[in-house]
Enzyme design. Sequence first.
Site, PDB file in Angstrom:
ATOM      1  N   CYS A 142      -4.694  -1.625  -1.571  1.00 19.05           N
ATOM      2  CA  CYS A 142      -4.919  -0.212  -1.865  1.00 19.05           C
ATOM      3  C   CYS A 142      -5.977  -0.134  -2.973  1.00 19.05           C
ATOM      4  CB  CYS A 142      -3.594   0.386  -2.341  1.00 19.05           C
ATOM      5  SG  CYS A 142      -3.747   2.041  -3.003  1.00 19.05           S
ATOM      6  N   ASN A 143      -7.055   0.562  -2.694  1.00 22.48           N
ATOM      7  CA  ASN A 143      -8.132   0.703  -3.687  1.00 22.48           C
ATOM      8  C   ASN A 143      -7.640   1.443  -4.920  1.00 22.48           C
ATOM      9  OD1 ASN A 143     -10.990   0.154  -2.102  1.00 22.48           O
ATOM     10  ND2 ASN A 143      -9.359   0.824  -0.752  1.00 22.48           N
ATOM     11  N   THR A 144      -6.873   2.493  -4.694  1.00 24.01           N
ATOM     12  CA  THR A 144      -6.411   3.348  -5.787  1.00 24.01           C
ATOM     13  C   THR A 144      -5.548   2.548  -6.774  1.00 24.01           C
ATOM     14  OG1 THR A 144      -6.355   5.136  -4.170  1.00 24.01           O
ATOM     15  CG2 THR A 144      -5.252   5.533  -6.267  1.00 24.01           C
ATOM     16  N   ASP A 169       0.877  -1.180   0.000  1.00 22.50           N
ATOM     17  CA  ASP A 169       0.000   0.000   0.000  1.00 22.50           C
ATOM     18  C   ASP A 169       0.908   1.221   0.000  1.00 22.50           C
ATOM     19  OD1 ASP A 169      -2.413   1.560   0.305  1.00 22.50           O
ATOM     20  OD2 ASP A 169      -1.865   1.867   2.390  1.00 22.50           O
ATOM     21  N   SER A 170       0.290   2.385  -0.206  1.00 22.35           N
ATOM     22  CA  SER A 170       1.049   3.628  -0.178  1.00 22.35           C
ATOM     23  C   SER A 170       1.382   4.034   1.258  1.00 22.35           C
ATOM     24  CB  SER A 170       0.215   4.743  -0.799  1.00 22.35           C
ATOM     25  OG  SER A 170      -0.890   4.987   0.047  1.00 22.35           O
ATOM     26  N   CYS A 207     -10.931   3.453   0.953  1.00 22.65           N
ATOM     27  CA  CYS A 207      -9.477   3.639   0.975  1.00 22.65           C
ATOM     28  C   CYS A 207      -9.017   2.910   2.223  1.00 22.65           C
ATOM     29  CB  CYS A 207      -9.138   5.131   1.060  1.00 22.65           C
ATOM     30  SG  CYS A 207      -7.413   5.466   1.500  1.00 22.65           S
ATOM     31  N   THR A 208      -7.951   2.116   2.098  1.00 22.94           N
ATOM     32  CA  THR A 208      -7.562   1.271   3.231  1.00 22.94           C
ATOM     33  C   THR A 208      -7.013   2.079   4.417  1.00 22.94           C
ATOM     34  OG1 THR A 208      -5.446   0.862   2.119  1.00 22.94           O
ATOM     35  CG2 THR A 208      -7.168  -0.808   1.871  1.00 22.94           C
ATOM     36  N   HIS A 209      -6.724   3.354   4.202  1.00 26.07           N
ATOM     37  CA  HIS A 209      -6.309   4.199   5.338  1.00 26.07           C
ATOM     38  C   HIS A 209      -7.498   4.546   6.249  1.00 26.07           C
ATOM     39  CE1 HIS A 209      -2.563   4.815   3.134  1.00 26.07           C
ATOM     40  NE2 HIS A 209      -2.074   5.504   4.154  1.00 26.07           N
ATOM     41  N   TYR A 235      -1.045   7.948  -3.239  1.00 27.39           N
ATOM     42  CA  TYR A 235      -1.266   7.398  -4.585  1.00 27.39           C
ATOM     43  C   TYR A 235      -2.503   8.033  -5.225  1.00 27.39           C
ATOM     44  CZ  TYR A 235       1.756   3.212  -3.853  1.00 27.39           C
ATOM     45  OH  TYR A 235       2.791   2.341  -3.644  1.00 27.39           O
ATOM     46  N   GLY A 236      -3.460   8.378  -4.373  1.00 24.47           N
ATOM     47  CA  GLY A 236      -4.777   8.808  -4.847  1.00 24.47           C
ATOM     48  C   GLY A 236      -4.799  10.158  -5.524  1.00 24.47           C
TER      49      GLY A 236
HETATM   50  N1  DGL Z   1      -4.693   3.384   0.912  1.00 21.34           N
HETATM   51  C1  DGL Z   1      -4.893   3.683  -0.425  1.00 21.34           C
HETATM   52  C2  DGL Z   1      -6.268   3.315  -0.951  1.00 21.34           C
HETATM   53  O1  DGL Z   1      -6.833   2.355  -0.487  1.00 21.34           O
HETATM   54  C3  DGL Z   1      -4.347   4.934  -1.048  1.00 21.34           C
HETATM   55  C4  DGL Z   1      -4.164   6.154  -0.251  1.00 21.34           C
HETATM   56  C5  DGL Z   1      -3.322   7.145  -1.054  1.00 21.34           C
HETATM   57  O2  DGL Z   1      -2.113   6.932  -1.091  1.00 21.34           O
HETATM   58  O3  DGL Z   1      -3.880   8.069  -1.634  1.00 21.34           O
HETATM   59  O4  DGL Z   1      -6.780   3.932  -1.862  1.00 21.34           O
END
Ligand code: DGL
Length: 240
Positions: free
Chosen positions: A72-74, A9-10, A181-183, A41-42
């Site tokens: 990571c969804n993105t 993930d990011s 988003c996994t965060h 990443y997003g």
């Molecule tokens: N955790 C990531 C997600 O699920 C990306 C967050 C990011 O880096 O923008 O999208």
Amino acid sequence: MNGKIGIFDSGIGGLTILEELKQILPHEQFIYYQDSKNNPYGEKDEESLFKIVTSIVEFLIAKDCKLIVIACNTATVKCMKKLKKIYSDIIFVGTVPAIKPACEANYKNILVMATPVTIKSTRTKELIDSNKKDYQNIYLVSCEGLANAIETKNNDLINKLLHKFLDSYQTMKIDAIVLGCTHYPLIKHEILEVIPTAQLIDSSRGVAKEVKHQLELNKIFGNYHQTITFYTSVDISINN
Ligand code: DGL
């Protein structure tokens, strides 16, 4: 079967998925790659994101991974199709916003929080088109800056952004919030302070179950003592 499970993930978001994986796969060896250096990443363009993600995939393959979880969804919505084509002998499991389970649970007003890239993606549109019933409303909320505020543990900014994105939904009787988003599962408590009545739905259990299913299907279960090895791009740069 030898081989490890790679997860990336990011940053710290994918740890929410690693937690579920640890519970249901006690005999696997995990490698977690935390790309904090390239967060967020997003908010990246497709080409730069694909370059970053490809380097991480190559790193994990070199570390003997039999399966790679894009936690990571993105990165999933933007890169997974292409990765599957290029690395056809690796099994990839991705993460997408839990729109399907939210629709199946028959919530009426569903809010989806995700990064700008995920919100705008074709994959998110497909998930809505194939799951939303007529009586359901889905509100998409593009949360620019939120993942990075979580990554850098900037609590003031997290609260400020949550109010900016969610205040206008406070009177709308939102039944469920999809954490796309996994965060975001890391700030469940803060989200509930703004919209206390909503059920929060994330993708971590679904992703872990899919990993188990793929191990079964391909007959590649490990028989190790569970181990977890961490790498972070802040210390080990593989992206330059
Ligand atoms: N955790 C990531 C997600 O699920 C990306 C967050 C990011 O880096 O923008 O999208």
